[in-house]
Write a protein that holds these residues in place. Structure first.
Motif: not given
Length: 343
Positions: A132-143
């Protein structure tokens, strides 16, 4: 590409099947048929198309216009996702294992040329890529994005690969395939009848762990382990994307007999395993084996030809009808999903 405009992609479906004539096979009474998935399309070939087709449909149906996926610096999956996103009018993000190295290698340069945005995770973070931490960071960066697993290994990918056996009209007993992430074997084994045996050849060292991952994929897709299949784990030649003089000698000899069909990362290891098993008497006389050539040749670079897989002449032969059977075409529709027509 405007709203509703079509971007066609010609696909060779069903992919051709041809017999491999080799005196080593004749002497043992074994027949080998080559399932040429490398001829499906020069950019979206083999198991990559089969793994991506239902993922693309799902992304459309769910309203996503961005695909995000993972892979190594030489990933066939990264290249194929970049190509299918280009033809399908998706934005695409490739999360690459390790640090950026410039100039880009041929695979990543190709992906970038097809519009893929490349980003990188160090190897520690990459191991946690599904957290969840990595996916969440990617979502914050890329939408928002449609998350496509590494190698296209999910239920959609498994179900796409499960369609392959229905294309095999000649009777057979055994099917050999190379194994990287396990999705192809999980699907193919789910698509064959009970009397068929599927043998997977892991191309990475210590590949026995893949059995549990393949079972998990089948559980998700079918609710249970299905099919008669097993792994032969002794043909990795040192590990993923590694090779030895013995493997190079086999590739050269095979090319002299049959042409450059084998890439050294996947197909050469699978074909070596097949011939070694035949030589050891693992199969009775009269056995028919299907060897899946899944289209994993290297990306073309300026001044360098590809190693393994179909070449330009073979694609031209397929296009012009000199390699049977049918030609299919896929139409990606901007904002409207995906339509597949087989002529």
């Amino acid at each position: 590409m405007g709203e509703g405009e079509l971007r066609p992609v010609d696909l060779r479906l069903p992919s051709p099947v041809s017999e491999l004539h080799d005196d080593r096979l004749t002497a043992t009474g074994i027949r080998v048929l080559l399932k040429r998935d490398d001829l499906i399309h020069p950019e979206i070939s083999g198991n990559k198309w089969r793994k991506l087709k239902y993922n693309v449909s799902s992304a459309r149906e769910l309203g996503f216009d961005t695909l995000l996926t993972f892979g190594g610096a030489y990933s066939n999956h990264i290249r194929a996702t970049a190509a299918v996103s280009y033809y399908g009018d998706f934005t695409t993000i490739g999360v690459i294992r390790g640090e950026e190295h410039l100039p880009l290698n041929c695979s990543l340069a190709y992906a970038g040329g097809r519009g893929m945005r490349l980003t990188y995770l160090d190897r520690t973070a990459y191991r946690a890529k599904t957290s969840n931490a990595v996916i969440g960071a990617l979502q914050r960066e890329f939408g928002d994005f449609y998350l496509l697993p590494e190698g296209g290994c999910n239920t959609e990918g498994v179900l796409g690969c499960a369609e392959l056996p229905a294309e095999l009209t000649e009777p057979f007993d055994v099917l050999f395939c190379a194994v990287g992430t396990g999705g192809t074997l999980a699907g193919v084994a789910g698509g064959v009848s009970a009397r068929h045996v599927v043998i997977g050849v892991p191309v990475l060292k210590g590949g026995a762990f893949l059995e549990d991952e393949i079972v998990d994929l089948q559980q998700a897709a079918y609710g249970a382990r299905v099919g008669t299949w097993h792994l032969e784990c002794d043909y990795h030649f040192g590990g993923y994307a590694k090779r030895t003089p013995e493997l190079d000698e086999f590739i050269a000899d095979f090319a002299a007999r049959h042409g450059p069909l084998l890439d050294w990362v996947y197909e050469a290891k699978r074909m070596y395993a097949l011939f070694d098993q035949v030589s050891r008497g693992a199969f009775a006389r009269g056995t028919t084996i299907v060897a899946l050539i899944s289209g994993s040749g290297e990306a073309p670079c300026a001044g360098r030809s590809t190693s393994g897989g179909a070449d330009a002449k073979e694609f031209a032969d397929a296009r012009d009808g000199r390699i049977p059977p049918n030609t299919g075409s896929i139409l990606f529709v901007s904002g409207g999903g995906l339509v597949c027509c087989v002529a």
